[in-house]
Design an enzyme around this catalytic site. Structure first.
Site, short mmCIF file in Angstrom:
data_model
loop_
_atom_site.label_atom_id
_atom_site.label_comp_id
_atom_site.label_asym_id
_atom_site.label_seq_id
_atom_site.Cartn_x
_atom_site.Cartn_y
_atom_site.Cartn_z
N HIS A 62 51.68 44.17 27.04
CA HIS A 62 50.55 45.07 27.25
C HIS A 62 49.35 44.38 27.73
O HIS A 62 48.89 43.39 27.61
CB HIS A 62 50.19 45.44 25.67
CG HIS A 62 49.00 46.38 25.44
ND1 HIS A 62 48.94 47.49 26.32
CD2 HIS A 62 47.93 46.26 24.69
CE1 HIS A 62 47.64 47.88 26.02
NE2 HIS A 62 47.31 47.33 25.17
N CYS B 139 48.23 51.78 21.65
CA CYS B 139 48.88 50.85 22.88
C CYS B 139 50.39 50.47 22.67
O CYS B 139 50.94 49.97 23.70
CB CYS B 139 47.93 49.83 22.71
SG CYS B 139 46.31 50.10 23.11
N ASN C 30 42.71 48.32 30.13
CA ASN C 30 43.58 48.64 29.00
C ASN C 30 43.93 50.27 29.32
O ASN C 30 43.06 50.91 28.93
CB ASN C 30 43.13 48.26 27.84
CG ASN C 30 43.92 48.65 26.68
OD1 ASN C 30 44.88 49.42 26.97
ND2 ASN C 30 43.75 48.09 25.37
N1 COA Z 1 29.13 42.53 28.48
C1 COA Z 1 28.09 41.66 28.11
N2 COA Z 1 28.01 41.25 26.75
C2 COA Z 1 28.93 41.93 25.71
C3 COA Z 1 29.89 42.60 26.28
C4 COA Z 1 29.74 43.01 27.58
N3 COA Z 1 30.63 44.12 28.03
N4 COA Z 1 30.23 43.32 25.20
C5 COA Z 1 30.02 42.55 24.13
N5 COA Z 1 28.99 41.58 24.76
C6 COA Z 1 28.30 40.58 23.90
C7 COA Z 1 28.15 41.00 22.18
O1 COA Z 1 27.29 41.93 22.03
C8 COA Z 1 27.90 39.59 21.60
O2 COA Z 1 26.80 39.45 21.86
P1 COA Z 1 25.95 38.63 20.71
O3 COA Z 1 26.48 37.17 20.40
O4 COA Z 1 24.48 38.57 21.25
O5 COA Z 1 25.84 39.29 19.45
C9 COA Z 1 28.90 38.61 22.55
O6 COA Z 1 29.18 39.25 23.71
C10 COA Z 1 29.89 38.14 22.08
O7 COA Z 1 30.74 39.42 21.45
P2 COA Z 1 32.18 39.37 20.97
O8 COA Z 1 32.53 40.70 20.43
O9 COA Z 1 32.05 38.00 19.86
O10 COA Z 1 32.89 38.81 22.24
P3 COA Z 1 34.27 38.39 22.44
O11 COA Z 1 34.62 37.18 22.86
O12 COA Z 1 35.10 38.66 21.03
O13 COA Z 1 35.00 39.76 23.74
C11 COA Z 1 36.12 41.50 23.54
C12 COA Z 1 34.86 40.79 23.14
C13 COA Z 1 36.08 43.09 23.31
C14 COA Z 1 36.20 41.26 24.98
C15 COA Z 1 37.11 40.91 22.91
O14 COA Z 1 36.97 40.72 21.48
C16 COA Z 1 38.57 41.56 22.78
O15 COA Z 1 39.22 41.41 23.99
N6 COA Z 1 39.06 42.10 21.82
C17 COA Z 1 40.35 42.73 21.57
C18 COA Z 1 40.26 44.13 22.17
C19 COA Z 1 41.36 44.76 22.65
O16 COA Z 1 42.39 44.20 23.16
N7 COA Z 1 41.74 45.93 22.17
C20 COA Z 1 42.74 46.62 22.22
C21 COA Z 1 43.76 46.30 21.67
S1 COA Z 1 45.15 47.33 22.09
#
Ligand code: COA
Length: 323
Positions: A250, A114, A280
């Site tokens: 980004h 990225c 993304n």
């Molecule tokens: N829809 C519904 N629920 C979802 C889900 C989706 N698409 N994806 C994950 N969940 C659930 C998980 O299973 C978890 O459930 P649980 O509590 O029962 O285990 C809950 O949501 C919370 O998951 P978590 O991973 O802690 O959520 P989060 O608030 O961190 O959000 C992301 C997840 C991926 C959106 C977030 O972590 C994120 O944006 N991370 C950075 C990713 C990124 O930008 N990557 C590229 C960098 S270049």
């Protein structure tokens, strides 16, 4: 007389097919509201069957050249940032060069996931400042949909396909003021496609090569790291937060973008946000966002932009430029 590298044209391209959050609700256990609240994404674009990273890159490049008023024959450097190249080799930059009927200039790919476009821009800036190039085409292009696990709700809602490009030209007026490129490979396992040519090639062949991410951990490191890159960039230029007119970040997640904007004390109207429209798109996301805000007249000549990105590696970086 100092030679600067100046952005003289921008271009972007998104494939026709749109995949909305509601479409994803029919594919995995998720909801439009969850995706919007946690990421800010409403829809993403998906390359058609047979449509490649080079195809997307070519569209964006032609638009950037047109905006700059340059012909392909005037380009003397091509750098393509991509993690999803058409082939193992030749590089996508070579394929783009062929499409544009350019012959002889250096052309190569940069792989920093990225952060790829920021790396590519930083490299092209150095070519121009040192007199090795006068008119560079810098492209970020991805077909990430090909490496997404469409059964994994924690990743498939995040990514999309697209391309963005800039023409960078030698100029006596600024110009890129500084670029800051970083990597810390100790985080390699938090965000990865854990196969490649020299390891796990059979998985690549059988289509099992997909993005694996520990989203929560990535999120925390990204917010902290991007906060630090803001400080580093301002300090290197002897600038204050109020000297920055635009944040062109980004486009991974609206919450990460907002955290960086807060660090800069920038009001929302000074932050370019396009993540809602294309998710993304990895290396394509900064130039796509830049192109939107240049074309709709928000970003004007003489204004100062801070572009930044964070990605797999982890890699991260920024470019501060007067537009
Ligand atoms: N829809 C519904 N629920 C979802 C889900 C989706 N698409 N994806 C994950 N969940 C659930 C998980 O299973 C978890 O459930 P649980 O509590 O029962 O285990 C809950 O949501 C919370 O998951 P978590 O991973 O802690 O959520 P989060 O608030 O961190 O959000 C992301 C997840 C991926 C959106 C977030 O972590 C994120 O944006 N991370 C950075 C990713 C990124 O930008 N990557 C590229 C960098 S270049």
């Amino acid at each position: 007389m100092t030679t600067y590298a100046r952005i003289t044209g921008t271009g972007g391209y998104l494939p026709e097919k749109v995949l909305t959050n509601h479409d994803l609700e029919r594919m995995v256990d998720t909801s439009h509201d969850w995706i919007v609240e946690r990421t800010g994404i409403h829809e993403r674009h998906i390359a058609a069957e047979g449509e490649t990273t080079c195809d997307l890159a070519e569209h964006a490049a032609r638009r950037a050249l047109e905006a700059a008023g340059r012909k392909p024959s005037e380009v003397d450097l091509i750098v393509v940032a991509t993690t999803t190249p058409d082939r193992v080799f030749p590089s996508t930059a070579c394929l783009v060069q062929q499409r544009l009927d350019i012959h002889g200039c250096p052309a190569f790919d940069v792989q920093a996931v990225c952060t790829g476009f920021i790396y590519a821009l930083g490299i092209a800036d150095k070519f121009i400042r040192t007199g090795s190039a006068r008119c560079a085409l810098v492209i970020g292009a991805e077909t990430l949909s090909r490496i997404v696990d469409w059964t994994d709700r924690s990743t498939c809602v995040l990514f999309g396909d697209g391309a963005g490009a800039v023409v960078l030209e030698a100029s006596e007026t600024p110009g890129i003021l500084s670029s800051h490129l970083h990597c810390d490979g100790k985080y390699e396992s938090l965000l990865t496609v854990p196969v490649g040519v020299s390891s796990g090639l059979e998985k690549l062949r059988s289509g099992e090569a997909t993005i694996r991410m520990k989203g929560n951990e990535v999120f925390k490191v990204a917010v902290n790291t991007l906060g630090r890159i803001v400080d580093e960039t301002l300090a290197a230029n002897g600038l204050q937060r109020e000297d920055v007119d635009w944040l062109v970040p980004h486009q991974a997640n609206i919450r990460i973008i907002n955290a960086t904007a807060r660090k800069l004390d920038l009001p929302p109207e000074r932050v370019v946000i396009t993540v809602d429209r294309h998710g993304n798109t990895s290396a394509a996301s900064v130039p796509l966002a830049l192109d939107v805000a240049v074309r709709d007249g928000r970003i004007r000549r003489g204004e100062t932009l801070l572009m930044e990105a964070f990605g797999g590696g982890f890699t991260w970086g920024s470019v501060l430029a007067v537009f």
